[in-house]
Design a protein around this motif. Structure first.
Motif, PDB file in Angstrom:
ATOM      1  N   ARG A  14       0.881  -1.172   0.000  1.00 27.26           N
ATOM      2  CA  ARG A  14       0.000   0.000   0.000  1.00 27.26           C
ATOM      3  C   ARG A  14       0.908   1.208   0.000  1.00 27.26           C
ATOM      4  NH1 ARG A  14      -5.130   0.356   2.177  1.00 27.26           N
ATOM      5  NH2 ARG A  14      -4.425   2.164   3.369  1.00 27.26           N
ATOM      6  N   LEU A  15       0.774   2.068  -0.995  1.00 24.40           N
ATOM      7  CA  LEU A  15       1.502   3.327  -1.061  1.00 24.40           C
ATOM      8  C   LEU A  15       0.491   4.413  -0.738  1.00 24.40           C
ATOM      9  CD1 LEU A  15       4.050   4.993  -1.806  1.00 24.40           C
ATOM     10  CD2 LEU A  15       3.197   5.020  -4.158  1.00 24.40           C
ATOM     11  N   THR A  16       0.743   5.144   0.371  1.00 25.10           N
ATOM     12  CA  THR A  16      -0.192   6.166   0.810  1.00 25.10           C
ATOM     13  C   THR A  16       0.557   7.458   1.122  1.00 25.10           C
ATOM     14  OG1 THR A  16      -0.012   5.549   3.153  1.00 25.10           O
ATOM     15  CG2 THR A  16      -1.747   4.457   1.863  1.00 25.10           C
ATOM     16  N   SER A  17      -0.206   8.535   1.198  1.00 20.38           N
ATOM     17  CA  SER A  17       0.354   9.780   1.736  1.00 20.38           C
ATOM     18  C   SER A  17       0.512   9.553   3.239  1.00 20.38           C
ATOM     19  CB  SER A  17      -0.601  10.949   1.472  1.00 20.38           C
ATOM     20  OG  SER A  17      -1.782  10.796   2.250  1.00 20.38           O
ATOM     21  N   LEU A  18       1.214  10.446   3.914  1.00 19.22           N
ATOM     22  CA  LEU A  18       1.350  10.310   5.366  1.00 19.22           C
ATOM     23  C   LEU A  18       0.019  10.527   6.077  1.00 19.22           C
ATOM     24  CD1 LEU A  18       4.813  11.887   6.231  1.00 19.22           C
ATOM     25  CD2 LEU A  18       4.219   9.522   5.699  1.00 19.22           C
ATOM     26  N   GLN A  19      -0.953  11.138   5.380  1.00 20.91           N
ATOM     27  CA  GLN A  19      -2.286  11.329   5.942  1.00 20.91           C
ATOM     28  C   GLN A  19      -3.176  10.108   5.713  1.00 20.91           C
ATOM     29  OE1 GLN A  19      -0.788  13.715   3.768  1.00 20.91           O
ATOM     30  NE2 GLN A  19       0.047  14.638   5.625  1.00 20.91           N
ATOM     31  N   LEU A  63       8.883   7.366   3.326  1.00 24.24           N
ATOM     32  CA  LEU A  63       9.785   7.910   2.306  1.00 24.24           C
ATOM     33  C   LEU A  63       9.674   9.423   2.286  1.00 24.24           C
ATOM     34  CD1 LEU A  63       8.874   5.488  -0.626  1.00 24.24           C
ATOM     35  CD2 LEU A  63      10.831   5.306   0.913  1.00 24.24           C
ATOM     36  N   GLU A  64      10.770  10.097   2.548  1.00 18.37           N
ATOM     37  CA  GLU A  64      10.820  11.544   2.385  1.00 18.37           C
ATOM     38  C   GLU A  64      10.926  11.820   0.880  1.00 18.37           C
ATOM     39  OE1 GLU A  64      10.176  13.592   4.783  1.00 18.37           O
ATOM     40  OE2 GLU A  64      10.121  11.938   6.217  1.00 18.37           O
ATOM     41  N   PRO A  65      10.662  13.041   0.421  1.00 20.92           N
ATOM     42  CA  PRO A  65      10.718  13.312  -1.018  1.00 20.92           C
ATOM     43  C   PRO A  65      12.004  12.818  -1.697  1.00 20.92           C
ATOM     44  CG  PRO A  65       9.737  15.174   0.089  1.00 20.92           C
ATOM     45  CD  PRO A  65      10.208  14.227   1.178  1.00 20.92           C
ATOM     46  N   ASP A  66      13.154  12.991  -1.045  1.00 20.81           N
ATOM     47  CA  ASP A  66      14.412  12.524  -1.642  1.00 20.81           C
ATOM     48  C   ASP A  66      14.459  11.016  -1.821  1.00 20.81           C
ATOM     49  OD1 ASP A  66      15.437  15.040  -1.954  1.00 20.81           O
ATOM     50  OD2 ASP A  66      16.810  14.928  -0.240  1.00 20.81           O
ATOM     51  N   ASP A  67      13.678  10.273  -1.022  1.00 21.60           N
ATOM     52  CA  ASP A  67      13.638   8.809  -1.110  1.00 21.60           C
ATOM     53  C   ASP A  67      12.623   8.336  -2.143  1.00 21.60           C
ATOM     54  OD1 ASP A  67      15.387   8.606   1.149  1.00 21.60           O
ATOM     55  OD2 ASP A  67      13.655   8.835   2.483  1.00 21.60           O
ATOM     56  N   ALA A  68      11.780   9.247  -2.627  1.00 24.27           N
ATOM     57  CA  ALA A  68      10.683   8.853  -3.514  1.00 24.27           C
ATOM     58  C   ALA A  68      10.790   9.574  -4.855  1.00 24.27           C
ATOM     59  CB  ALA A  68       9.333   9.125  -2.833  1.00 24.27           C
ATOM     60  N   PHE A  69       9.994  10.635  -5.050  1.00 20.99           N
ATOM     61  CA  PHE A  69       9.925  11.302  -6.348  1.00 20.99           C
ATOM     62  C   PHE A  69      10.619  12.653  -6.377  1.00 20.99           C
ATOM     63  CE2 PHE A  69       6.385   8.308  -6.219  1.00 20.99           C
ATOM     64  CZ  PHE A  69       6.645   7.583  -7.370  1.00 20.99           C
ATOM     65  N   GLY A  70      11.426  12.935  -5.352  1.00 21.81           N
ATOM     66  CA  GLY A  70      12.206  14.166  -5.333  1.00 21.81           C
ATOM     67  C   GLY A  70      11.418  15.368  -4.857  1.00 21.81           C
ATOM     68  N   ASP A  71      12.138  16.455  -4.673  1.00 21.32           N
ATOM     69  CA  ASP A  71      11.518  17.711  -4.274  1.00 21.32           C
ATOM     70  C   ASP A  71      10.830  18.350  -5.476  1.00 21.32           C
ATOM     71  OD1 ASP A  71      12.239  17.828  -1.538  1.00 21.32           O
ATOM     72  OD2 ASP A  71      14.286  18.342  -2.126  1.00 21.32           O
ATOM     73  N   TYR A  72       9.828  19.172  -5.210  1.00 16.56           N
ATOM     74  CA  TYR A  72       9.152  19.902  -6.268  1.00 16.56           C
ATOM     75  C   TYR A  72      10.111  20.970  -6.804  1.00 16.56           C
ATOM     76  CZ  TYR A  72       5.545  22.314  -8.856  1.00 16.56           C
ATOM     77  OH  TYR A  72       4.802  22.874  -9.867  1.00 16.56           O
ATOM     78  N   ALA A 127       5.917  14.596  -6.564  1.00 20.21           N
ATOM     79  CA  ALA A 127       7.143  15.301  -6.162  1.00 20.21           C
ATOM     80  C   ALA A 127       6.860  16.173  -4.951  1.00 20.21           C
ATOM     81  CB  ALA A 127       7.670  16.154  -7.314  1.00 20.21           C
ATOM     82  N   GLY A 128       7.809  16.202  -4.030  1.00 22.26           N
ATOM     83  CA  GLY A 128       7.686  17.039  -2.842  1.00 22.26           C
ATOM     84  C   GLY A 128       6.875  16.417  -1.722  1.00 22.26           C
ATOM     85  N   GLN A 129       6.335  15.223  -1.931  1.00 18.66           N
ATOM     86  CA  GLN A 129       5.496  14.592  -0.919  1.00 18.66           C
ATOM     87  C   GLN A 129       6.247  13.499  -0.172  1.00 18.66           C
ATOM     88  OE1 GLN A 129       1.494  13.412  -1.934  1.00 18.66           O
ATOM     89  NE2 GLN A 129       1.465  14.784  -3.701  1.00 18.66           N
ATOM     90  N   SER A 130       5.965  13.400   1.117  1.00 18.53           N
ATOM     91  CA  SER A 130       6.432  12.260   1.903  1.00 18.53           C
ATOM     92  C   SER A 130       5.381  11.166   1.760  1.00 18.53           C
ATOM     93  CB  SER A 130       6.582  12.650   3.375  1.00 18.53           C
ATOM     94  OG  SER A 130       7.588  13.637   3.510  1.00 18.53           O
ATOM     95  N   LEU A 131       5.825   9.939   1.642  1.00 16.91           N
ATOM     96  CA  LEU A 131       4.930   8.812   1.384  1.00 16.91           C
ATOM     97  C   LEU A 131       5.186   7.688   2.385  1.00 16.91           C
ATOM     98  CD1 LEU A 131       5.460   8.717  -2.486  1.00 16.91           C
ATOM     99  CD2 LEU A 131       3.564   9.784  -1.259  1.00 16.91           C
ATOM    100  N   ARG A 132       4.236   6.792   2.485  1.00 18.20           N
ATOM    101  CA  ARG A 132       4.381   5.617   3.349  1.00 18.20           C
ATOM    102  C   ARG A 132       4.137   4.374   2.505  1.00 18.20           C
ATOM    103  NH1 ARG A 132       0.683   4.217   8.658  1.00 18.20           N
ATOM    104  NH2 ARG A 132       1.972   2.483   9.402  1.00 18.20           N
ATOM    105  N   VAL A 133       5.040   3.401   2.630  1.00 19.83           N
ATOM    106  CA  VAL A 133       4.898   2.122   1.945  1.00 19.83           C
ATOM    107  C   VAL A 133       4.778   1.037   3.006  1.00 19.83           C
ATOM    108  CG1 VAL A 133       5.942   0.459   0.354  1.00 19.83           C
ATOM    109  CG2 VAL A 133       6.323   2.907   0.016  1.00 19.83           C
TER     110      VAL A 133
END
Length: 162
Positions: A14-19, A63-72, A127-133
């Motif tokens: 499951r890939l979700t936003s931190l919310q 995952l912080e943005p650098d760990d995922a799709f990068g900063d905006y 981009a720019g989002q922190s995510l949870r896997v």
């Protein structure tokens, strides 16, 4: 068998936003598989978390943005003349393009159309989002020589496009 270099890992995730907003998932009926060991089949931080685990194990990784799709990057937003686009151009359409420095091919998404101008954004939508896997390993097997040579999984849950 443990998750290690040159193993094929089949998992649900499951890939979700931190919310908690659902972005993408792989279910037991439609699992995902990737070749483990630096082949870019999964986010590197998730790959590190899965190293050494076995079928049935679970991992929960932020995952912080650098760990995922990068900063905006605001420099990836461009305003172009509408005459450069097909007449049916609409917000949400995507076009391939080259970065202003000519060094990178990017996928640009149309974000606005007004007064003869089209605004396109080359940032990944996440981009720019922190995510949870959150993932659960279903199976671990040794990769075939062909999978290792090609750098990805073949067969069930993988793909073969040669």
């Amino acid at each position: 068998m443990q998750v290690a270099k040159d193993t094929v890992v089949t998992l649900t995730y499951r890939l979700t936003s931190l919310q908690g907003e659902m972005i993408e998932e792989a279910t037991p009926d439609h699992p995902a598989a990737y070749l483990h060991g630096g082949y870019d089949g999964i986010f590197p931080k998730v790959e590190t978390a899965l190293e050494g685990l076995v079928a049935g194990a679970e991992a929960d990784v932020v995952l912080e943005p650098d760990d995922a799709f990068g900063d905006y990057d605001a420099e990836l937003v461009r305003m172009e003349d509408a005459s450069l686009f097909p007449p049916e151009v609409a917000v949400g359409m995507q076009f391939e393009g080259v970065s202003e420095d000519g060094q990178h091919h990017l996928l640009y998404t149309v974000t606005d159309i007004a007064e003869g101008k089209v605004v396109v954004d080359g940032n990944h939508p996440l981009a720019g989002q922190s995510l949870r896997v959150q993932c659960r390993i279903l199976e671990v097997r040794g990769a075939s020589q062909e999978e290792i040579e090609h750098g990805h999984v073949h067969g069930p849950h993988g793909h073969h496009h040669h």
